[in-house]
Design an enzyme around this catalytic site. Structure first.
Site, PDB file in Angstrom:
ATOM      1  N   LYS A   1      42.397  28.390  39.452  1.00  0.00           N
ATOM      2  CA  LYS A   1      42.172  29.082  37.865  1.00  0.00           C
ATOM      3  C   LYS A   1      41.698  30.942  37.982  1.00  0.00           C
ATOM      4  CE  LYS A   1      38.825  25.224  38.072  1.00  0.00           C
ATOM      5  NZ  LYS A   1      37.574  25.187  38.029  1.00  0.00           N
ATOM      6  N   GLY A   2      41.746  31.164  39.768  1.00  0.00           N
ATOM      7  CA  GLY A   2      41.522  32.482  40.271  1.00  0.00           C
ATOM      8  C   GLY A   2      42.096  33.809  39.520  1.00  0.00           C
TER       9      GLY A   2
ATOM     10  N   GLU B   1      48.480  36.095  41.712  1.00  0.00           N
ATOM     11  CA  GLU B   1      47.686  35.731  42.558  1.00  0.00           C
ATOM     12  C   GLU B   1      46.630  36.272  42.089  1.00  0.00           C
ATOM     13  OE1 GLU B   1      46.350  33.088  43.710  1.00  0.00           O
ATOM     14  OE2 GLU B   1      47.266  32.824  45.546  1.00  0.00           O
ATOM     15  N   ASP B   2      45.557  36.416  42.627  1.00  0.00           N
ATOM     16  CA  ASP B   2      44.262  37.420  41.962  1.00  0.00           C
ATOM     17  C   ASP B   2      43.958  37.950  43.634  1.00  0.00           C
ATOM     18  OD1 ASP B   2      43.595  34.120  43.665  1.00  0.00           O
ATOM     19  OD2 ASP B   2      41.717  34.207  43.251  1.00  0.00           O
TER      20      ASP B   2
ATOM     21  N   ASP C   1      44.861  36.439  51.092  1.00  0.00           N
ATOM     22  CA  ASP C   1      43.775  35.876  52.510  1.00  0.00           C
ATOM     23  C   ASP C   1      44.873  35.425  52.996  1.00  0.00           C
ATOM     24  OD1 ASP C   1      41.065  35.643  53.352  1.00  0.00           O
ATOM     25  OD2 ASP C   1      41.455  33.768  54.256  1.00  0.00           O
TER      26      ASP C   1
ATOM     27  N   LYS D   1      43.961  41.117  51.093  1.00  0.00           N
ATOM     28  CA  LYS D   1      43.029  41.407  52.522  1.00  0.00           C
ATOM     29  C   LYS D   1      43.992  41.232  53.644  1.00  0.00           C
ATOM     30  CE  LYS D   1      40.531  38.583  51.815  1.00  0.00           C
ATOM     31  NZ  LYS D   1      38.373  37.602  51.674  1.00  0.00           N
TER      32      LYS D   1
ATOM     33  N   PHE E   1      34.298  38.827  51.768  1.00  0.00           N
ATOM     34  CA  PHE E   1      34.192  37.911  50.326  1.00  0.00           C
ATOM     35  C   PHE E   1      33.761  38.083  49.485  1.00  0.00           C
ATOM     36  CE2 PHE E   1      33.803  33.740  47.827  1.00  0.00           C
ATOM     37  CZ  PHE E   1      35.110  33.215  48.550  1.00  0.00           C
TER      38      PHE E   1
ATOM     39  N   ASP F   1      36.820  33.044  42.478  1.00  0.00           N
ATOM     40  CA  ASP F   1      34.700  32.529  42.400  1.00  0.00           C
ATOM     41  C   ASP F   1      34.502  32.292  44.373  1.00  0.00           C
ATOM     42  OD1 ASP F   1      37.034  30.942  43.001  1.00  0.00           O
ATOM     43  OD2 ASP F   1      35.087  28.541  42.728  1.00  0.00           O
TER      44      ASP F   1
ATOM     45  N   ARG G   1      33.038  33.444  38.037  1.00  0.00           N
ATOM     46  CA  ARG G   1      34.419  34.513  38.133  1.00  0.00           C
ATOM     47  C   ARG G   1      34.229  35.112  36.608  1.00  0.00           C
ATOM     48  NH1 ARG G   1      38.432  30.967  40.331  1.00  0.00           N
ATOM     49  NH2 ARG G   1      37.838  28.617  40.552  1.00  0.00           N
TER      50      ARG G   1
HETATM   51  P1  IMP Z   1      45.790  32.313  51.382  1.00  0.00           P
HETATM   52  O1  IMP Z   1      46.686  31.354  51.218  1.00  0.00           O
HETATM   53  O2  IMP Z   1      45.178  31.719  52.473  1.00  0.00           O
HETATM   54  O3  IMP Z   1      45.979  33.184  51.163  1.00  0.00           O
HETATM   55  O4  IMP Z   1      44.353  32.306  49.768  1.00  0.00           O
HETATM   56  C1  IMP Z   1      44.323  32.774  48.619  1.00  0.00           C
HETATM   57  C2  IMP Z   1      43.386  31.311  47.861  1.00  0.00           C
HETATM   58  O5  IMP Z   1      42.191  31.919  48.735  1.00  0.00           O
HETATM   59  C3  IMP Z   1      43.280  32.691  46.488  1.00  0.00           C
HETATM   60  O6  IMP Z   1      43.624  32.040  45.459  1.00  0.00           O
HETATM   61  C4  IMP Z   1      41.445  32.561  46.613  1.00  0.00           C
HETATM   62  O7  IMP Z   1      41.220  31.416  45.376  1.00  0.00           O
HETATM   63  C5  IMP Z   1      41.312  32.488  47.780  1.00  0.00           C
HETATM   64  N1  IMP Z   1      40.184  33.243  48.548  1.00  0.00           N
HETATM   65  C6  IMP Z   1      40.975  33.894  49.932  1.00  0.00           C
HETATM   66  N2  IMP Z   1      40.157  35.204  49.800  1.00  0.00           N
HETATM   67  C7  IMP Z   1      38.813  35.096  48.976  1.00  0.00           C
HETATM   68  C8  IMP Z   1      37.587  35.946  48.573  1.00  0.00           C
HETATM   69  O8  IMP Z   1      37.527  36.650  49.109  1.00  0.00           O
HETATM   70  N3  IMP Z   1      36.772  35.279  47.594  1.00  0.00           N
HETATM   71  C9  IMP Z   1      37.254  34.541  46.224  1.00  0.00           C
HETATM   72  N4  IMP Z   1      38.462  33.993  46.785  1.00  0.00           N
HETATM   73  C10 IMP Z   1      39.459  33.798  47.752  1.00  0.00           C
HETATM   74 MG    MG Z   2      41.672  30.907  44.218  1.00  0.00          MG
END
Ligand code: IMP
Ligand code: MG
Length: 182
Positions: free
Chosen positions: A44-45, A101-102, A105, A133, A154, A161, A167
């Site tokens: 949803k982000g 994508e939002d 990470d 990040k 974070f 969220d 959100r």
């Molecule tokens: P990745 O697969 O580890 O790159 O994670 C991506 C997902 O982790 C994003 O779509 C977010 O939903 C969540 N996420 C990562 N960092 C944050 C943050 O700082 N705040 C909120 N959601 C995050």
């Molecule tokens: Mg997310």
């Protein structure tokens, strides 16, 4: 500023400028009769980011949605990516997908999804993220369109969220540690 935030990282105006810049890049890269731009919102982000982005794009654009789960209720990722809502279109071989994508990470979500959509037969697949990040990467991954690189904190707001909260904030802020380290 919301009381649970330590500071505002990106103001409403900064986010707006970033999204205008990305929309311009997509306008430039996907113009032309031979292109069919389809934005794929990762629920949803990314819903707020994509809503703004599509309004600023001036070339023809279609939208679609996917949902994955990688995070549980908290701030740590589980490491695996599950597709909960898949892309159900039959004309993928004619679609130039841009996954929206939002935040990136570990990199796992977008690395997995771009490979998955390529294997599923999309004509082309690129990725776009509002926030990145880079210090948190666990797999090698770079998005094609990046709004802003941010430190390892974070963050919430503008669609992002913590435990389904924050959100709707119109800016991006760093969440106070005491909110999730209880
Ligand atoms: P990745 O697969 O580890 O790159 O994670 C991506 C997902 O982790 C994003 O779509 C977010 O939903 C969540 N996420 C990562 N960092 C944050 C943050 O700082 N705040 C909120 N959601 C995050
Ligand atoms: Mg997310």
């Amino acid at each position: 500023m919301h009381k649970d935030l330590q500071e505002i990282l990106l103001s409403e105006q900064e986010v707006d400028e970033i999204i205008s810049r990305i929309a311009g890049e997509l306008d430039r890269d996907y113009a032309g009769e031979d292109k069919r731009l389809v934005l794929v919102c990762i629920l949803k982000g990314s819903v707020v980011f994509m809503g703004e982005l599509m309004k600023k794009i001036t070339i023809p654009v279609e939208i679609d949605f996917m949902r994955v789960s990688s995070y549980g209720a908290g701030t740590e990722t589980t490491g695996s990516v599950n597709i909960i809502l898949d892309l159900l279109r039959k004309d993928l071989d004619q679609c130039d997908l841009v996954i929206v994508e939002d935040i990136i990470d570990s990199g796992r979500t977008l690395a997995h999804l771009s490979r998955y959509l390529q294997l599923k037969g999309a004509k082309s697949v690129r990725t776009c993220t509002l926030l990145d990040k880079p210090d948190r990467r666990e797999v090698e991954f770079e998005a094609d369109y990046v709004g802003r690189e941010i430190p390892d904190e974070f963050v919430v707001g503008y669609g992002l969220d913590y435990d389904e909260k924050y959100r709707a904030l119109p800016y991006v802020g760093i969440l106070k540690r005491e909110v999730y380290e209880k």
